[in-house]
Motif scaffolding. Structure first.
Motif: not given
Length: 372
Positions: A246-247, A290, A220
């Motif tokens: 997470k993305d 991210s 990140f």
């Protein structure tokens, strides 16, 4: 054994001892001389302005007076040879959305062609969970020092975050020389070849994102200004939550469908921007992306013209990529910000923290051991 033979043997022994003693002294003097010479050279490198030459790209002590093409110069760093060709200083027009921003740049032929004004090629030496890019101005030495002394460095054995500072060029010769020494000592400045100006922040965003995508491995990225307090452990904790994407993550204090101001500091005329509203964007003092988003942004640089306001520009990039900004209350920014230097339990990023306020917030966070 005859007495004269014994005498000769003793004389030879004394002679050999003398020769050995002289040889020992000579070797000792030679070793001390070499050590002193190496120490002297190291001291001159660390304490002199040209220390910047140890890095892969030259920063000239007076950028506004570069002369027309000089022969290619070759810099050697260890076993790697880098060829750098310097050309004259020239103005470049950057087309914004219904707006032209004129910026003086220093054109350099870099070892690796960059898409942006980036000149630094320093690489991260490991993978980081969180990479923090801090936009700073050349003259703000005190702010950078305070950040280094507080939240910038992860003191744990397994380093989780890294902090670097994004800087253009200064027209002040003294600041330029001090920046060379600062970078030689700390090695945490990421540089670009444009002259600093308040409305050049879009150039800084672009070069910072390109450096991160090209030269660093991270999960990140947190983009911040140099007048904010950041609580990295709390940020890492929220990023590790199962509910946090997470993305395709674009997270911060989100302004939804904000109206374009036609008066005041943040105003634009109809000629500069015809729309009545901006796309959703995260406030500039601090937001998180991210790694896949950073890479995607760099890939579309040039498709969207540079814009006067850097945080709005990032919102435009996000809209182009079809991203939805995620609002988090822990990103504290005006106008929703206490005027007093108060640390809340959910503080991730707190705008308007410099000097003693920054130190106080950091100390409070250490006492609380804050993590959400």
């Amino acid at each position: 054994m005859p007495s004269h033979a014994l005498h000769i043997t003793r004389s030879n022994k004394r002679l050999l001892r003398r020769i050995a003693g002289v040889f020992y002294v000579a070797v000792t003097i030679a070793i001390i001389t070499v050590c002193l010479r190496d120490w002297s050279q190291t001291w001159r490198i660390v304490s002199s302005p040209p220390a910047r030459q140890l890095r892969s790209v030259n920063v000239h002590t007076e950028v506004q007076h570069l002369k027309t093409p000089t022969p290619a110069s070759v810099e050697k760093t260890g076993a790697t040879t880098i060829k750098t060709e310097i050309t004259k200083s020239s103005p470049v027009e950057l087309e914004g959305t219904h707006r032209t921003v004129r910026v003086s740049t220093i054109e350099e032929r870099l070892p690796l062609e960059h898409k942006t004004t980036l000149t630094s090629t320093t690489k991260c030496n490991q993978h980081y969970f969180l990479l923090i890019l801090v936009s700073s101005a050349p003259a703000y030495f005190d702010r950078r020092r305070s950040i280094r002394q507080t939240w910038a460095v992860d003191s744990s054995i397994n380093t989780r975050w890294k902090t670097v500072f994004l800087l253009g060029q200064s027209r002040d010769k003294n600041d330029t020389e001090l920046l060379q020494r600062e970078d030689a000592f700390y090695g945490d400045l990421i540089r670009a070849n444009y002259y600093e100006h308040y409305w050049n922040q879009t150039l800084k965003i672009e070069m910072g994102f390109e450096w991160a995508a090209r030269y660093c491995s991270f999960k990140f990225l947190l983009k911040a200004d140099d007048d904010v307090f950041i609580n990295p452990p709390a940020v890492i904790a929220v990023l590790n939550r199962a509910a946090t994407p997470k993305d395709k993550l674009y997270m911060g204090h989100v302004y939804r469908n904000p109206r374009v101001q036609r008066t005041g500091k943040w105003s634009l005329s109809q000629e500069e921007y015809k729309m009545t509203n901006y796309p959703d964007f995260c406030a500039g003092p601090g937001y998180i992306l991210s790694t896949d988003v950073v890479t995607s942004f760099v890939s579309i640089f040039g498709r969207i013209p540079q814009f006067k306001f850097d945080d709005v520009y990032v919102g435009m990039l996000a809209a182009k990529m079809g991203l939805n900004a995620v609002h988090v209350r822990g990103f504290q920014t005006p106008p929703y910000l206490s005027k007093t230097c108060v640390l809340y339990d959910n503080t991730f990023v707190r705008h308007g923290a410099v000097g003693q306020c920054l130190i106080d917030l950091f100390q409070k966070s250490q006492i609380k051991g804050m993590s959400p």
